[in-house]
Design a protein around this motif. Sequence first.
Motif, PDB file in Angstrom:
ATOM      1  N   ASN A 108       0.716  -1.129  -0.249  1.00 57.05           N
ATOM      2  CA  ASN A 108       0.036  -0.151   0.014  1.00 57.05           C
ATOM      3  C   ASN A 108       0.987   1.382  -0.003  1.00 57.05           C
ATOM      4  O   ASN A 108       1.111   1.990   0.989  1.00 57.05           O
ATOM      5  N   ASP A 153      -3.158   4.378   1.335  1.00 56.18           N
ATOM      6  CA  ASP A 153      -4.468   4.438   1.448  1.00 56.18           C
ATOM      7  C   ASP A 153      -5.242   3.621   2.436  1.00 56.18           C
ATOM      8  O   ASP A 153      -4.768   2.796   2.869  1.00 56.18           O
ATOM      9  N   LEU A 204      -7.634   1.039   3.726  1.00 55.07           N
ATOM     10  CA  LEU A 204      -8.178  -0.229   3.104  1.00 55.07           C
ATOM     11  C   LEU A 204      -9.669  -0.374   3.592  1.00 55.07           C
ATOM     12  O   LEU A 204     -10.138  -1.411   3.293  1.00 55.07           O
ATOM     13  N   TRP A 205     -10.185   0.523   4.343  1.00 53.34           N
ATOM     14  CA  TRP A 205     -11.353   0.065   5.047  1.00 53.34           C
ATOM     15  C   TRP A 205     -12.447  -0.158   3.953  1.00 53.34           C
ATOM     16  O   TRP A 205     -13.345  -0.855   3.966  1.00 53.34           O
ATOM     17  N   ASP A 251     -12.124  -1.265   1.190  1.00 56.10           N
ATOM     18  CA  ASP A 251     -11.717  -2.521   0.432  1.00 56.10           C
ATOM     19  C   ASP A 251     -12.466  -3.915   0.955  1.00 56.10           C
ATOM     20  O   ASP A 251     -12.993  -4.482   0.368  1.00 56.10           O
ATOM     21  N   ILE A 252     -12.332  -3.632   2.251  1.00 53.54           N
ATOM     22  CA  ILE A 252     -12.955  -4.720   3.190  1.00 53.54           C
ATOM     23  C   ILE A 252     -14.334  -4.538   3.430  1.00 53.54           C
ATOM     24  O   ILE A 252     -14.988  -5.740   3.611  1.00 53.54           O
ATOM     25  N   LYS A 264     -16.885  -3.664   1.041  1.00 58.89           N
ATOM     26  CA  LYS A 264     -17.324  -3.817  -0.335  1.00 58.89           C
ATOM     27  C   LYS A 264     -18.419  -5.271  -0.167  1.00 58.89           C
ATOM     28  O   LYS A 264     -17.953  -6.124   0.215  1.00 58.89           O
TER      29      LYS A 264
END
Length: 96
Positions: free
Chosen positions: A84, A88, A90-91, A93-94, A96
């Motif tokens: 990363n 960024d 990543l909240w 991304d998890i 979704k």
Amino acid sequence: MKPGAVYFMANRKNGAIYTGVTSDLIKRVYQHRNGLVDGFTKDHDCKKLVWFEMFDDLEEARRREVQIKKWKRHWKIKRIEEHNPDWDDLWFDIVK
């Protein structure tokens, strides 16, 4: 066997880094992001999930957390930037 995750929360790029372990990554990150967890993350405004590693077994995740907590800071930064580079959050991304 319960799954687990080791994760890093940060307040900004190259800022404060918190290392944690959990059996429910989404719930735990939500708690950090919303200031529901007293301690380091709340005191240092660490609301960004910048790295995580998933495990099939929570005990394995706990052993990994113990290893990582012994790391030097620059090793943690290297690990984050390998996966990363822009730090960024990543909240998104998890969830979704």
